[in-house]
Scaffold this motif. Structure first.
Motif, PDB file in Angstrom:
ATOM      1  N   ILE A   1       0.907  -1.155   0.144  1.00  0.00           N
ATOM      2  CA  ILE A   1       0.051  -0.192   0.066  1.00  0.00           C
ATOM      3  C   ILE A   1       0.988   1.227  -0.142  1.00  0.00           C
ATOM      4  CG2 ILE A   1      -1.878   1.377   1.265  1.00  0.00           C
ATOM      5  CD1 ILE A   1      -2.927  -1.323   2.428  1.00  0.00           C
ATOM      6  N   TYR A   2       1.936   1.456   1.159  1.00  0.00           N
ATOM      7  CA  TYR A   2       2.431   2.777   1.005  1.00  0.00           C
ATOM      8  C   TYR A   2       3.476   2.701  -0.253  1.00  0.00           C
ATOM      9  CZ  TYR A   2       5.737   6.186   3.225  1.00  0.00           C
ATOM     10  OH  TYR A   2       6.371   7.296   3.388  1.00  0.00           O
TER      11      TYR A   2
ATOM     12  N   ASP B   1      16.092   4.617   0.683  1.00  0.00           N
ATOM     13  CA  ASP B   1      14.759   3.875   0.624  1.00  0.00           C
ATOM     14  C   ASP B   1      14.546   2.795   1.707  1.00  0.00           C
ATOM     15  OD1 ASP B   1      13.627   5.261  -1.422  1.00  0.00           O
ATOM     16  OD2 ASP B   1      14.415   3.777  -2.892  1.00  0.00           O
ATOM     17  N   ASP B   2      15.508   1.932   1.924  1.00  0.00           N
ATOM     18  CA  ASP B   2      15.653   0.943   2.982  1.00  0.00           C
ATOM     19  C   ASP B   2      15.531   1.575   4.330  1.00  0.00           C
ATOM     20  OD1 ASP B   2      15.752  -1.457   1.818  1.00  0.00           O
ATOM     21  OD2 ASP B   2      18.112  -1.624   2.007  1.00  0.00           O
ATOM     22  N   LYS B   3      16.210   2.601   4.682  1.00  0.00           N
ATOM     23  CA  LYS B   3      16.018   3.241   5.917  1.00  0.00           C
ATOM     24  C   LYS B   3      14.473   3.793   6.308  1.00  0.00           C
ATOM     25  CE  LYS B   3      18.275   6.699   8.889  1.00  0.00           C
ATOM     26  NZ  LYS B   3      19.141   7.800   9.089  1.00  0.00           N
ATOM     27  N   HIS B   4      13.961   4.374   5.009  1.00  0.00           N
ATOM     28  CA  HIS B   4      12.704   5.144   5.118  1.00  0.00           C
ATOM     29  C   HIS B   4      11.684   4.060   5.551  1.00  0.00           C
ATOM     30  CE1 HIS B   4       9.473   7.930   4.075  1.00  0.00           C
ATOM     31  NE2 HIS B   4       9.082   6.876   3.354  1.00  0.00           N
ATOM     32  N   TYR B   5      11.858   2.776   4.515  1.00  0.00           N
ATOM     33  CA  TYR B   5      10.497   1.912   4.720  1.00  0.00           C
ATOM     34  C   TYR B   5      10.813   0.923   6.109  1.00  0.00           C
ATOM     35  CZ  TYR B   5       9.686   2.802  -0.029  1.00  0.00           C
ATOM     36  OH  TYR B   5       9.315   3.136  -1.378  1.00  0.00           O
ATOM     37  N   LEU B   6      11.927   1.082   6.805  1.00  0.00           N
ATOM     38  CA  LEU B   6      12.107   0.554   7.902  1.00  0.00           C
ATOM     39  C   LEU B   6      11.546   1.354   9.160  1.00  0.00           C
ATOM     40  CD1 LEU B   6      13.485  -1.564   9.958  1.00  0.00           C
ATOM     41  CD2 LEU B   6      15.524  -0.095   9.878  1.00  0.00           C
ATOM     42  N   THR B   7      11.407   2.585   8.697  1.00  0.00           N
ATOM     43  CA  THR B   7      10.892   3.638   9.573  1.00  0.00           C
ATOM     44  C   THR B   7       9.322   3.672   9.510  1.00  0.00           C
ATOM     45  OG1 THR B   7      12.634   5.205   9.774  1.00  0.00           O
ATOM     46  CG2 THR B   7      10.613   6.044  10.098  1.00  0.00           C
ATOM     47  N   VAL B   8       8.898   3.431   8.259  1.00  0.00           N
ATOM     48  CA  VAL B   8       7.586   3.023   8.029  1.00  0.00           C
ATOM     49  C   VAL B   8       7.024   2.047   8.605  1.00  0.00           C
ATOM     50  CG1 VAL B   8       5.751   2.708   6.113  1.00  0.00           C
ATOM     51  CG2 VAL B   8       7.583   4.589   5.846  1.00  0.00           C
ATOM     52  N   GLY B   9       7.829   0.739   8.445  1.00  0.00           N
ATOM     53  CA  GLY B   9       7.443  -0.550   9.114  1.00  0.00           C
ATOM     54  C   GLY B   9       7.105  -0.170  10.728  1.00  0.00           C
ATOM     55  N   ARG B  10       8.018   0.159  11.129  1.00  0.00           N
ATOM     56  CA  ARG B  10       7.973   0.606  12.651  1.00  0.00           C
ATOM     57  C   ARG B  10       6.670   1.286  13.074  1.00  0.00           C
ATOM     58  NH1 ARG B  10      14.164   0.347  13.709  1.00  0.00           N
ATOM     59  NH2 ARG B  10      14.308  -1.678  14.955  1.00  0.00           N
ATOM     60  N   ILE B  11       6.568   2.596  12.317  1.00  0.00           N
ATOM     61  CA  ILE B  11       5.362   3.379  12.614  1.00  0.00           C
ATOM     62  C   ILE B  11       4.115   2.465  12.454  1.00  0.00           C
ATOM     63  CG2 ILE B  11       4.147   5.421  11.982  1.00  0.00           C
ATOM     64  CD1 ILE B  11       6.700   6.572  11.135  1.00  0.00           C
TER      65      ILE B  11
ATOM     66  N   ILE C   1       1.780   5.596  -1.973  1.00  0.00           N
ATOM     67  CA  ILE C   1       2.114   6.748  -1.543  1.00  0.00           C
ATOM     68  C   ILE C   1       3.566   7.219  -1.480  1.00  0.00           C
ATOM     69  CG2 ILE C   1       2.219   7.844   0.954  1.00  0.00           C
ATOM     70  CD1 ILE C   1       0.053   5.755   1.810  1.00  0.00           C
ATOM     71  N   ARG C   2       4.668   6.382  -1.491  1.00  0.00           N
ATOM     72  CA  ARG C   2       5.777   6.884  -1.590  1.00  0.00           C
ATOM     73  C   ARG C   2       6.719   5.535  -2.437  1.00  0.00           C
ATOM     74  NH1 ARG C   2      11.576   6.362  -0.660  1.00  0.00           N
ATOM     75  NH2 ARG C   2      12.540   8.103   0.466  1.00  0.00           N
TER      76      ARG C   2
END
Length: 579
Positions: free
Chosen positions: A376-377, A391-401, A381-382
């Motif tokens: 979905i995201y 990207d890896d760092k960003h999606y890790l953050t999104v996963g935690r949120i 969205i991004r």
């Protein structure tokens, strides 16, 4: 309330320390989104196999199935034998090579590769809703337990349970969930085994149970052994407590709901996809199938014993009643623990329940993380950029949120779960609506190359709506809440089209109607629309276009086909014994 001593609390505290410790230890390995959301595809087959079955061994199994054992008797074992084993064998031998070989990170992503983006998006949304509701069921069950055991306020218990799962899933991602599920599997077995032994001894063993049960069952209008058999009285729906004839069980549960759950539910498939190789992934469902077949003796048999206890005025056993005077079957396992387990063993039994509920919660939350982040995201969205590290760092953050958001949404779903007298019935309602049409779409896509994306999307969507409409126009006998059906009839001000004997019968037929609708629409539209994908694009996704890669092992007993035969034979033997 159950009266616990300090030793019981100590056992529970030690368990929580281990659970949180696993998350803390794995935190340092969560360096990218793949490690957090996919466990880096590094799990040994036996670890993934036990996690595979432990994910299923959550609130549904322990609390819901014990309640169903008291409500439906040995017919509940259909969910473990005909309603699980054939589908698990099929998943292992035929579907896992496609899932794992496609390199898809989720079932919705597989649908994108096989069909198109809109089919992936629809499934991702439906699956996200399903995981939140299923996680809410586990949270409700755990809060109910803590309320009964500790006397804590229900709302406080709910938030406390959510916080514990949030912490270890947030720290260690899917790896933490999987290793905790393996730990929880052994705790559940060790914690509930004394209860089964003591309860059976109390009623004089199996023969004593059969003798004590006979007059009670006959008083309900059934044959004396109707609660201790599986197929014998299924020629007539009214002759068995499940309220379903053999065709509904065989086709509704044994084919549609079973294959829909075990073969397409990403919560389950995710554990096999985390395995270290394709050979390991193929064996994961078969490893999980062996203990799966014997779990009924841990949780369904005590539920049947509870029938005898509830009808014996001298036993002191009684279930609480809801506002309408119906028994709250979800309390069955709690009241059995109170009845039989002494200090120390009681703490172990309660810890087993805590383990099962947390397994279900964490499993659903971790699956929700992956689908939301990737399907979905990342898709809408991004999208991925050229900066791989970023990207890896960003999606890790999104996963935690997403972990935090998923837990909060699950808390809301827990309050809905409280409206059902039996959480098992509620969960099967969800599966019937979502997994049944999904199975038809994936099955046709894997084994018929002519299936098109437009057809799959329409079949999936309208199959879900037909299930929703059927649930809204029918109702189980004695229902007093719209959550159990009949909500559309009330809105339209009309009579319900049909009244089912029990909730489970309604669920089976909801699944059948959803599946048939989806199949007919998908086949019909496929024949009238153009296949946009070439044979080259479908290689590795469609059975007839994919070279046969034999997954084998040097030892004959370690080969998937051998394991599948052993599992199948054991299921047949158990079915014959309890025919």
């Amino acid at each position: 309330m159950l009266h616990l001593e300090w030793i019981d609390y100590l056992i529970m505290v030690i368990y929580f320390v281990f659970v949180l410790g696993i998350g803390w230890v794995l935190k340092k390995h969560m360096k990218n989104a793949s490690a957090f959301l996919e466990a880096g595809r590094s799990m040994p087959a036996w670890v993934a196999g036990l996690a595979f079955i432990s994910t299923n061994l959550g609130a549904l199994e322990v609390m819901g199935m014990t309640g169903s054992g008291m409500k439906y008797g040995m017919l509940t074992t259909h969910f473990y034998w005909i309603g699980a084993i054939p589908a698990m064998i099929f998943l292992a031998l035929f579907m896992m090579p496609f899932y794992y070989g496609s390199k898809a990170r989720s079932v919705p992503e597989f649908l994108k590769l096989r069909y198109d983006e809109k089919t992936r998006g629809l499934n991702a949304i439906l699956f996200a809703i399903m995981t939140i509701l299923a996680s809410g069921i586990s949270m409700y069950a755990l809060a109910l337990l803590m309320n009964s055991v500790l006397g804590w306020d229900f709302n406080l218990s709910l938030w406390a349970a959510a916080l514990i799962v949030l912490v270890y899933t947030y720290l260690g991602g899917l790896s933490s969930a999987i290793y905790n599920e393996v730990l929880q599997f052994f705790i559940i077995v060790i914690g509930l085994l004394p209860l089964v032994i003591l309860a059976l001894m109390d009623v004089g063993g199996w023969s004593g149970l059969k003798e004590s049960l006979a007059p009670i069952v006959e008083g309900k209008g059934y044959a004396s052994d109707a609660y201790l058999t599986t197929w014998r009285y299924t020629a007539d729906a009214k002759a068995n407590p499940l309220g379903v004839e053999w065709f509904g069980i065989l086709f509704g549960l044994g084919f549609v709901m079973s294959f829909g759950y075990w073969c397409t539910n990403f919560l389950i498939v995710q554990r096999a996809m985390a395995a270290e190789s394709k050979a390991a992934a193929v064996k994961v469902p078969l490893i999980g199938a062996l203990p799966k077949m014997f779990i009924p003796f841990l949780i369904i048999v005590p539920g049947i014993i509870a029938i005898v206890l509830a009808n014996d005025p001298t036993s002191g056993f009684a279930l609480p009643l809801d506002a309408a005077g119906h028994p709250k079957y979800d309390y069955t396992i709690i009241m059995l623990l109170k009845q039989y387990l002494p200090t120390g063993l009681l703490g172990l039994g309660i810890t087993a329940l805590l383990a099962s509920f947390m397994s279900g919660m964490a499993g659903n939350v971790s699956a929700f993380n992956t689908v939301w982040t990737y399907d979905i995201y990342q898709s809408y969205i991004r999208p991925i950029t050229k900066d791989k590290a970023g990207d890896d760092k960003h999606y890790l953050t999104v996963g935690r949120i997403t972990t935090v958001v998923g837990v909060l949404l699950s808390i809301a779903a827990a309050y809905i779960a409280g409206k059902f007298g039996n959480i098992m019935d509620f969960l099967q309602t969800i599966f019937a609506m979502i997994n049944a049409p999904l199975f038809s779409v994936i099955f046709l896509g894997m084994f018929w190359k002519r299936t098109t994306g437009h057809a799959a999307f329409t079949g999936l969507l309208l199959g879900f709506f037909v299930a929703l409409i059927h649930h809204g126009l029918t109702i189980p006998y004695g229902s007093d809440t719209m959550f159990k059906g009949g909500w559309l009839s009330q809105i339209l001000g009309i009579e319900n089209l049909y009244v089912y004997p029990v909730e489970m019968a309604q669920n089976f037929w909801t699944a059948i109607f959803a599946f048939l609708t989806s199949v007919l629409l998908t086949v019909g539209i496929s024949l009238s629309t153009k296949q946009l994908k070439t044979d080259a694009e479908l290689k590795g996704l469609v059975y007839s276009l994919t070279p046969r890669e034999k997954v084998t092992a040097a030892e004959w007993y370690n080969r998937p086909v051998t394991l599948a035969i052993v599992v199948g034979v054991v299921m047949i033997v158990l079915s014959v014994i309890f025919w």
